[in-house]
Design an enzyme around this catalytic site. Structure first.
Site, short mmCIF file in Angstrom:
data_model
loop_
_atom_site.label_atom_id
_atom_site.label_comp_id
_atom_site.label_asym_id
_atom_site.label_seq_id
_atom_site.Cartn_x
_atom_site.Cartn_y
_atom_site.Cartn_z
N GLY A 52 70.58 107.10 -1.68
CA GLY A 52 71.25 106.84 -2.81
C GLY A 52 70.39 106.08 -3.85
O GLY A 52 70.46 106.15 -5.14
N SER A 53 69.15 105.45 -3.27
CA SER A 53 68.46 104.73 -3.96
C SER A 53 67.36 105.57 -4.63
O SER A 53 66.70 105.31 -5.74
CB SER A 53 67.56 103.58 -3.27
OG SER A 53 68.44 102.54 -2.93
N SER A 94 65.20 100.11 -3.26
CA SER A 94 66.20 100.09 -2.33
C SER A 94 67.30 98.97 -2.60
O SER A 94 67.23 97.87 -2.73
CB SER A 94 65.42 99.50 -1.14
OG SER A 94 66.37 98.90 0.04
N SER A 96 69.72 98.13 -0.83
CA SER A 96 69.68 96.64 0.14
C SER A 96 68.61 95.81 0.07
O SER A 96 68.66 94.62 0.41
CB SER A 96 70.06 97.27 1.70
OG SER A 96 68.99 98.05 2.17
N THR A 99 65.42 99.11 3.45
CA THR A 99 65.34 100.30 3.85
C THR A 99 64.08 100.55 4.44
O THR A 99 63.06 100.14 3.81
CB THR A 99 65.42 101.33 2.49
OG1 THR A 99 66.60 101.25 1.97
CG2 THR A 99 65.49 102.65 2.94
N ARG A 146 75.07 105.15 -2.38
CA ARG A 146 75.21 106.08 -3.07
C ARG A 146 76.27 106.11 -4.26
O ARG A 146 75.88 106.83 -5.19
CB ARG A 146 75.56 107.29 -2.17
CG ARG A 146 77.20 106.95 -1.56
CD ARG A 146 77.52 107.98 -0.55
NE ARG A 146 78.81 107.73 0.12
CZ ARG A 146 79.15 106.71 1.13
NH1 ARG A 146 78.25 106.06 1.62
NH2 ARG A 146 80.13 106.84 1.54
N GLU A 229 77.99 112.43 2.76
CA GLU A 229 78.24 110.98 2.98
C GLU A 229 79.84 110.67 2.80
O GLU A 229 80.27 110.07 3.48
CB GLU A 229 77.63 110.45 2.00
CG GLU A 229 76.12 110.30 2.72
CD GLU A 229 75.19 109.16 2.00
OE1 GLU A 229 75.59 107.67 2.52
OE2 GLU A 229 74.53 109.15 1.10
N HIS A 245 63.46 135.21 -4.40
CA HIS A 245 62.33 135.46 -3.84
C HIS A 245 62.62 135.51 -2.30
O HIS A 245 61.40 135.43 -1.69
CB HIS A 245 61.06 134.70 -4.44
CG HIS A 245 61.10 135.14 -5.84
ND1 HIS A 245 59.97 136.17 -6.21
CD2 HIS A 245 61.65 134.60 -6.96
CE1 HIS A 245 60.13 136.01 -7.67
NE2 HIS A 245 60.89 135.15 -8.11
N LYS A 337 70.69 103.66 12.64
CA LYS A 337 69.92 102.43 12.42
C LYS A 337 69.94 101.64 13.59
O LYS A 337 68.91 100.96 13.83
CB LYS A 337 70.68 101.74 11.04
CG LYS A 337 70.27 102.42 9.87
CD LYS A 337 71.03 101.85 8.80
CE LYS A 337 70.77 102.40 7.38
NZ LYS A 337 71.44 101.66 6.15
#
Length: 341
Positions: A52-53, A94, A96, A99, A146, A229, A245, A337
């Protein structure tokens, strides 16, 4: 028809609804923001970010691409390209501030004493910014990353304006979208709306999302990410003319047509030949598969593209609703995480 709100325990609806307010907040933040450091002879821009960042950088790049003469690259990685140098402006984004990939790339830039500006709510990035006297833009916390797109892209584009990378009329275009986006958002309060109707068609399919490489690819990318998400379903996106293509042949020996749906994302400013290719490809696939075409109206490209971005978020929200899925928690991301730690 009224919406059963019990599925949305953390009120993602309010976060999506706040899109226009976030853009206004971006103006409020940047009106009083001043850089402490000097940024001269900038020849390229590298935006560090994930998820989202990062998409705030993508959206900015599309909105300014016809006017900004400085190259813009979005870096979703632990490392940075070798071409980055003292004439590159680094934007470390970021939400938060913690990240992992962004911090890793940022530390390389810091070690090399490149020009850096940080955009975050706090975390390790903000701590380092204060320690090393790095310019930073502090944005409000309280959103899922996000769901903070209105903030993340607006402060970047307003930063570009402050540094004279883009002409002022682009900022006027952006500001003028706020009221129309707010009005547009009010259309999606219950199930009697087009985004919910699209969601009802696609919620039990695997959507294939097609955009144009010159413009609407950003909407396709956003919708894919939001369906993952928010609605917790897989979808895939690809762009025209490249689709013609290679991927077009993939629709031959495929026995899973009933499992798929196609979402075509249009805008009046996509290249005329790309539009022609999309139209012909859609006709070739015919009735084999459910097909949906999306476009928005507006006084300029900014209004139309931001409406499309916002519309994609609402589609993902109502797809979550029809799958009886709370759109806010991202349990697998959080589990990953923890395992990485």
């Amino acid at each position: 028809m009224q919406l059963n709100k019990n599925f949305d325990k953390y009120d993602m609806k309010a976060a999506i609804r706040s899109f226009s307010n976030q853009i206004q907040n971006g103006f409020d933040i940047m009106n009083s923001w001043e850089n402490k450091n000097k940024y001269k002879n900038i020849e390229s821009i590298l935006i560090l970010g994930m998820g989202g960042s990062a998409i705030g950088g993508d959206l900015t790049k599309v909105l300014v691409q016809d006017y900004c003469t400085i190259s813009i690259t979005i870096n979703r990685n632990y490392t940075i390209p070798k071409w980055v140098n003292s004439k590159t402006l680094i934007l470390a984004c970021s939400y938060s501030g913690n990240t992992e990939e962004t911090l890793s790339a940022f530390e390389i830039c810091l070690k090399n004493q490149f020009h850096i500006i940080i955009c975050t709510t706090g975390g390790k990035l903000l701590k380092i910014a204060n320690e090393y006297n790095i310019d930073y833009i502090k944005i409000p916390s309280g959103y899922q990353p996000r769901a903070a797109l209105g903030l993340s892209f607006s402060v970047i584009i307003l930063l570009f304006s402050k540094f004279k990378f883009i002409p002022n009329h682009l900022i006027n275009n952006l500001y003028n979208t706020i009221s129309s986006l707010n009005k547009f958002s009010s259309e999606f309060c219950d199930l009697n709306n087009s985004a919910a109707r699209i969601a009802k068609v696609i919620y039990n399919t695997i959507p294939i999302i097609y955009g144009s490489d010159d413009l609407t690819w950003i909407i396709a990318l956003r919708l894919k990410g939001q369906l993952a998400e928010n609605a917790k379903i897989l979808s895939f996106h690809y762009n025209f003319p490249e689709q013609n293509h290679n991927e077009i042949e993939g629709w031959n020996n495929n026995n899973l047509f009933k499992k798929y749906s196609i979402i075509w994302i249009y805008d009046q400013d996509i290249h005329i030949n790309i539009k022609k290719r999309m139209d012909i490809t859609s006709q070739m696939l015919g009735s084999k598969i459910e097909q949906i075409k999306i476009k928005q109206t507006g006084s300029n490209k900014y209004e139309r593209l931001l409406k499309l971005i916002h519309y994609a978020d609402w589609i993902s929200y109502y797809t979550a609703y029809y799958n009886n899925t709370d759109p806010t928690p991202v349990k697998k991301i959080e589990e990953l995480k923890l395992q990485l730690k």
